[in-house]
Write an enzyme that holds these catalytic residues in place. Structure first.
Site, short mmCIF file in Angstrom:
data_model
loop_
_atom_site.label_atom_id
_atom_site.label_comp_id
_atom_site.label_asym_id
_atom_site.label_seq_id
_atom_site.Cartn_x
_atom_site.Cartn_y
_atom_site.Cartn_z
CB VAL A 81 -0.90 0.01 1.26
CG1 VAL A 81 -1.80 1.22 1.25
CG2 VAL A 81 -1.74 -1.25 1.31
CG MET A 82 3.07 2.46 3.53
SD MET A 82 2.28 4.02 3.93
CE MET A 82 3.70 5.03 4.34
NE ARG A 92 9.13 -11.40 -2.42
CZ ARG A 92 8.98 -11.96 -1.23
NH1 ARG A 92 9.97 -12.62 -0.68
NH2 ARG A 92 7.84 -11.84 -0.57
CB VAL A 119 10.82 -4.23 0.57
CG1 VAL A 119 10.68 -4.08 -0.94
CG2 VAL A 119 12.24 -3.94 1.00
CB ALA A 138 11.86 -3.02 8.34
CB SER A 173 5.15 9.40 9.47
OG SER A 173 4.04 9.29 10.32
N GLY A 211 0.74 6.98 7.10
CA GLY A 211 -0.11 5.87 6.66
C GLY A 211 -0.42 5.99 5.18
CE LYS A 219 7.55 6.81 10.38
NZ LYS A 219 7.26 5.52 10.92
CG HIS A 259 6.63 10.37 14.17
ND1 HIS A 259 5.98 9.17 13.94
CD2 HIS A 259 5.73 11.34 13.88
CE1 HIS A 259 4.74 9.42 13.53
NE2 HIS A 259 4.58 10.72 13.48
CG ASN A 260 6.79 5.39 14.57
OD1 ASN A 260 6.75 6.42 13.91
ND2 ASN A 260 6.58 4.21 14.05
CD GLU A 295 1.99 6.76 15.79
OE1 GLU A 295 2.71 7.30 14.93
OE2 GLU A 295 1.49 5.63 15.65
P1 2AM Z 1 5.94 -9.25 -2.39
O1 2AM Z 1 4.76 -8.52 -2.95
O2 2AM Z 1 6.71 -9.96 -3.44
O3 2AM Z 1 5.60 -10.07 -1.20
C1 2AM Z 1 5.67 -5.33 1.65
O4 2AM Z 1 5.50 -6.60 2.20
C2 2AM Z 1 6.58 -5.35 0.44
O5 2AM Z 1 7.82 -5.98 0.80
C3 2AM Z 1 6.03 -6.13 -0.73
O6 2AM Z 1 6.36 -5.44 -1.91
C4 2AM Z 1 6.76 -7.46 -0.64
O7 2AM Z 1 6.96 -8.11 -1.88
C5 2AM Z 1 8.09 -7.01 -0.11
N1 2AM Z 1 8.79 -8.10 0.57
C6 2AM Z 1 8.43 -8.74 1.70
N2 2AM Z 1 9.33 -9.69 2.03
C7 2AM Z 1 10.26 -9.67 1.07
C8 2AM Z 1 11.45 -10.40 0.84
N3 2AM Z 1 11.86 -11.34 1.69
N4 2AM Z 1 12.18 -10.11 -0.27
C9 2AM Z 1 11.77 -9.16 -1.11
N5 2AM Z 1 10.66 -8.42 -0.96
C10 2AM Z 1 9.92 -8.67 0.12
#
Ligand code: 2AM
Length: 485
Positions: free
Chosen positions: A14-15, A35, A76, A78, A130, A132, A185, A188-189, A192
């Site tokens: 979404v983000m 991915r 993607v 964290a 930040s 959402g 950031k 900030h959280n 929050e």
């Molecule tokens: P995906 O759609 O292929 O799952 C939020 O989850 C974003 O992070 C998505 O674009 C997701 O890709 C990506 N993501 C989550 N885990 C990942 C991973 N291990 N390697 C690469 N992209 C990842």
């Protein structure tokens, strides 16, 4: 393939999708990659249909579409996915290209990645984003830090898509080197967490202490949102209190189980405050309050065994609601003062040159803690960039003077009636501690010296000279030397 795109964005959750559409609206050409590449096609045929967004189905294809120096933003999950993408990207990039991590990364990871990429001639930015979904789409608060030479490359894009203050300034500016953006950031959280806990305590005092209905509390929040507390979190609380399930007509709030979740950024803030020796007590209490709420089964059992006073708050209801409002405001001032104390200490520790007025400006709009209050913090730091503590700024000191009696009454009534208000209480204790010329740590030092010969300094001797007393006459005269924990 033509190198026409301004920036690439990897990660179509979404983000990521919303940031791409926001950049597109502001005239930038964005390459989208994910991915799972089926999401690229899905995005192009739905949300991004009719836009200038270009889809890529491989990293090679994505990189070839980018103007140089290349700018690639990761949105993607964290942790490992960020490192994996960095490694996958590097063979396709050349020195001077920029990788941006816009996820919720922990700042030590960002420090590590910045150093690693810079050592190979690449540029790196770790940026807090930040606000959402809606913030990402129509104007987030953005807190970028990393390689200083990277900032001019994305300043225009970032400041165009960011939220704007009522004065028209973008809620995005350069924070500092390596992990500074993600640290801000994280803070900030944490703040929050504190703001939300304070509102919850006000709610519980009104509900349990005064027996107010959701409608009455809604009306109070309508008023509160017109004054000094005017903010996004007060606004959504006002609306939550009025919300009825369209199907059943029931008040949804009353049906929600009282166990809070957390993703960990509040905890990171508290851990960092302990590491740096900064008393960020309110955020700590807010994290612990969530933990206690999650112990639902224990609480249900204990509620049948442990006793407390019968709740009875007498007197003028309207006046006590005003006491609660002022307690909330005063506690909030303490929380932000603690948050900025943490930032100042982190700046020393990690060698960041933080601009506190600018940080307040970045939080003024677009993010969850956005408020009129942050405009006042920005003004305080602009009036005195060397301000030692927010509590000492005229505006906040004046408010604390004005709110103090109400604050003490609200906390006292809560304590007398057995209504837990850990954030209100810790804020007041911090305030009283911070304004105390003398605290009881003389006794503490005596105890340490008594059992461990840890020595103490004296009020009648210069700082830095240490003394030991043979308290019992039995121990020796040898001290343990000084050490810090
Ligand atoms: P995906 O759609 O292929 O799952 C939020 O989850 C974003 O992070 C998505 O674009 C997701 O890709 C990506 N993501 C989550 N885990 C990942 C991973 N291990 N390697 C690469 N992209 C990842």
């Amino acid at each position: 393939m033509e190198q026409t795109a301004d920036i690439a964005l990897i990660g179509l959750a979404v983000m990521g999708q919303n940031l791409i559409m926001n950049m597109n609206d502001h005239g930038f050409t964005v390459v989208a990659y994910n991915r799972t590449t089926s999401k690229v096609d899905e995005f192009l045929s739905t949300t991004a249909k009719g836009s200038k967004v270009i889809g890529a189905h491989s990293i090679e294809e994505m990189v070839k579409l980018l103007k140089r120096p290349r700018k690639i933003m990761l949105m993607v999950k964290a942790g490992k996915p960020v490192d994996e993408f960095i490694e996958a990207l590097l063979p396709h990039l050349e020195p001077g290209d920029l990788i941006i991590d816009g996820g919720n990364s922990h700042f030590p990871d960002t420090i590590r990645r910045a150093k690693y990429l810079e050592s190979q001639g690449f540029l790196f930015i770790g940026t807090g984003v930040s606000g959402g979904e809606e913030g990402a789409r129509f104007g987030p608060s953005m807190m970028p830090g990393g390689t200083p030479a990277a900032w001019p490359l994305v300043k225009d894009i970032f400041q165009s898509i960011a939220a704007k203050t009522p004065e028209g300034e973008p809620c995005c500016d350069w924070v500092g080197t390596d992990g500074a953006g993600h640290y801000v950031k994280m803070t900030h959280n944490g703040i929050e967490y504190g703001d939300m806990q304070l509102i919850c305590e006000a709610y519980q005092l009104m509900k349990e202490g005064l027996g107010m209905s959701n409608e009455e509390m809604h009306d109070a929040f309508v008023e509160w949102n017109k004054g000094e507390l005017d903010s996004y979190l007060i606004e959504i609380t006002r609306d939550i209190l009025a919300y009825k399930d369209p199907a059943t007509g029931e008040q949804t709030l009353d049906k929600i189980l009282d166990t809070a979740g957390q993703k960990g950024t509040g905890k990171w803030t508290s851990v960092s405050s302990l590491d740096l020796g900064m008393p960020v007590t309110l955020i700590g209490e807010a994290v612990y309050a969530r933990c206690l709420s999650a112990m639902k089964d224990d609480r249900v059992r204990a509620s049948k065994i442990l006793s407390g006073p019968k709740i009875k708050i007498a007197g003028d209801k309207k006046a006590f609601v005003e006491d609660i409002r002022q307690a909330l405001l005063a506690s909030k001032i303490v929380s932000y003062a603690q948050g900025f104390m943490l930032l100042a200490e982190a700046a020393k520790e990690y060698k960041w040159d933080l601009n506190y007025g600018s940080i307040a400006m970045m939080w003024r709009e677009g993010c969850i803690i956005r408020s009129v209050f942050l405009g006042k913090i920005k003004a305080a730091y602009e009036a005195d960039p060397k301000l030692a503590n927010l509590l000492l700024a005229d505006y906040f000191n004046g408010l604390l003077k004005r709110c103090q009696d109400s604050w003490r009454r609200a906390v006292s009534q809560a304590v007398l009636n057995g209504i837990p208000v850990p954030a209100f209480t810790t804020a007041l204790a911090f305030y009283d501690g911070y304004r105390s010329e003398r605290l009881p740590a003389n006794l503490l030092q005596a105890q340490r010296d008594y059992f461990g010969a840890h020595t103490y300094e004296r009020i009648d001797q210069p700082r830095g000279k240490f003394f030991h007393t043979n308290w019992t006459g039995k121990g020796g005269n040898i001290s343990a030397g000084q050490y810090t924990v």
